[in-house]
Design an enzyme around this catalytic site. Structure first.
Site, PDB file in Angstrom:
ATOM      1  N   GLU A  90       0.810  -1.219   0.000  1.00  0.00           N
ATOM      2  CA  GLU A  90       0.000   0.000   0.000  1.00  0.00           C
ATOM      3  C   GLU A  90       0.844   1.270   0.000  1.00  0.00           C
ATOM      4  O   GLU A  90       0.329   2.361  -0.271  1.00  0.00           O
ATOM      5  CB  GLU A  90      -0.923   0.014   1.227  1.00  0.00           C
ATOM      6  CG  GLU A  90      -2.035  -1.019   1.192  1.00  0.00           C
ATOM      7  CD  GLU A  90      -3.078  -0.721   0.133  1.00  0.00           C
ATOM      8  OE1 GLU A  90      -3.107   0.408  -0.392  1.00  0.00           O
ATOM      9  OE2 GLU A  90      -3.865  -1.633  -0.188  1.00  0.00           O
ATOM     10  N   GLU A 121       7.220 -22.139   7.834  1.00  0.00           N
ATOM     11  CA  GLU A 121       7.535 -21.315   9.008  1.00  0.00           C
ATOM     12  C   GLU A 121       8.531 -21.983   9.945  1.00  0.00           C
ATOM     13  O   GLU A 121       9.056 -21.347  10.861  1.00  0.00           O
ATOM     14  CB  GLU A 121       6.271 -20.969   9.785  1.00  0.00           C
ATOM     15  CG  GLU A 121       5.639 -22.128  10.529  1.00  0.00           C
ATOM     16  CD  GLU A 121       4.524 -21.658  11.454  1.00  0.00           C
ATOM     17  OE1 GLU A 121       4.557 -22.060  12.623  1.00  0.00           O
ATOM     18  OE2 GLU A 121       3.649 -20.901  11.002  1.00  0.00           O
TER      19      GLU A 121
END
EC number: 4.2.1.126
Length: 304
Positions: A90, A121
């Site tokens: 953004e 992960e």
């Protein structure tokens, strides 16, 4: 870590505890259920409020990095990684900055944005490797994100960044986490047990989003990417944003639509430049020079 040890570790984490306020959610009506969720969500901004000093400290480090040619890099797995990528993506349209200035890295790469990647992960070395792949350096700031505070992938990245002498920040929802022990700045948003036990995409994820909003918004404001509360660096890349740029120029200068549109055309859709031209009554070249002399900070340029 063995399965037994992992189970023991998880059982001690706040984010893995059962929430006494949601024990009967499978017996509730739709309205009753969303009321429970909403009530729990109200705790999130209060938890974030307790971390404002640490968040502000991180902002100051990020601003310093930006001013010295460094970057802000987010890293996480699953929801945490996705939120980092979201916030980073953004920044270019909102602040008119390079996509390299704020970088989001997720365990498992691009595919992990939409699909779970088994075991991604758990790889400590991959966290380090992914930072090396983006040429992470001492000038950059690393923000490691994981609700548990123990994700190996993120820990590997934090340890590598720390070894380089870079600023390290952790965001977790469990106190005294492994990540917090490594990071220079630990932001622990203790939101309590989730409505759905262990579903840290809920309150923990919401807290992460609030913190990330603060980190980038405050940092960009402090390096001059806004004027008052207007997004003067907005990239007018579509019809909505072109209309927003016109509105921003009109609000900042109190000019009419025609003046705003004509000046934006001369300024090549650069709202900040158009505002500078109008308020300083100068041509494009002079306005550009004034902004450049004040490192793009519109308010400072106008004060001279």
């Amino acid at each position: 870590m063995s399965e037994k040890n992992l189970l023991t570790a998880l059982s001690k984490m706040i984010t893995e505890q059962r929430n006494p306020n949601s024990m009967n959610i499978d017996q509730l009506s739709a309205l009753e259920l969303v009321k429970v969720i909403n009530q729990e969500d109200k705790q999130v901004p209060l938890a974030v409020e307790k971390c404002l000093a640490q968040i502000a400290q991180a902002v100051e480090k990020i601003v310093q990095a930006f001013q010295n040619g460094g970057r802000l890099v987010y890293i996480g797995a699953g929801t945490s990684g996705r939120l980092g990528v979201l916030d980073a993506s953004e920044c270019p349209p909102t602040y008119g900055v390079s996509s390299e200035m704020v970088v989001g890295i997720i365990a498992g790469g691009e595919r992990a944005l939409r699909h779970p990647i088994e075991g991604a992960e758990d790889n400590t070395e991959q966290g380090k490797a992914d930072l090396q792949a983006v040429n992470f350096s001492q000038k950059d700031v690393l923000v490691g994100i994981a609700a548990s505070g123990r994700t190996p992938y993120v820990i590997g990245a934090l340890e590598y960044a720390k070894s380089l002498g870079a600023t390290t920040v952790s965001i977790a929802s469990n106190p005294n986490s492994a990540m917090a022990q490594i990071a220079e700045i630990a932001i622990d948003t203790i939101v309590g047990p989730e409505v759905l036990t262990g579903s840290s995409r809920m309150k923990s994820g919401t807290a992460q989003k609030l913190v990330l909003n603060m980190l980038t918004t405050a940092s960009m404001v402090m390096i001059g990417k806004c004027y008052s509360n207007l997004m003067v660096n907005v990239q007018a890349s579509n019809e909505k944003l072109k209309a927003r740029a016109i509105k921003i120029v009109m609000e900042a200068t109190e000019c009419d639509r025609t003046v705003a549109e004509n000046t934006l055309k001369i300024a090549e859709n650069n709202a900040k430049l158009a505002i500078m031209m109008i308020l300083s009554d100068s041509d494009k070249t002079t306005a550009e020079q004034l902004l450049a002399a004040h490192h793009g900070k519109l308010r400072q340029a106008l004060a001279k």
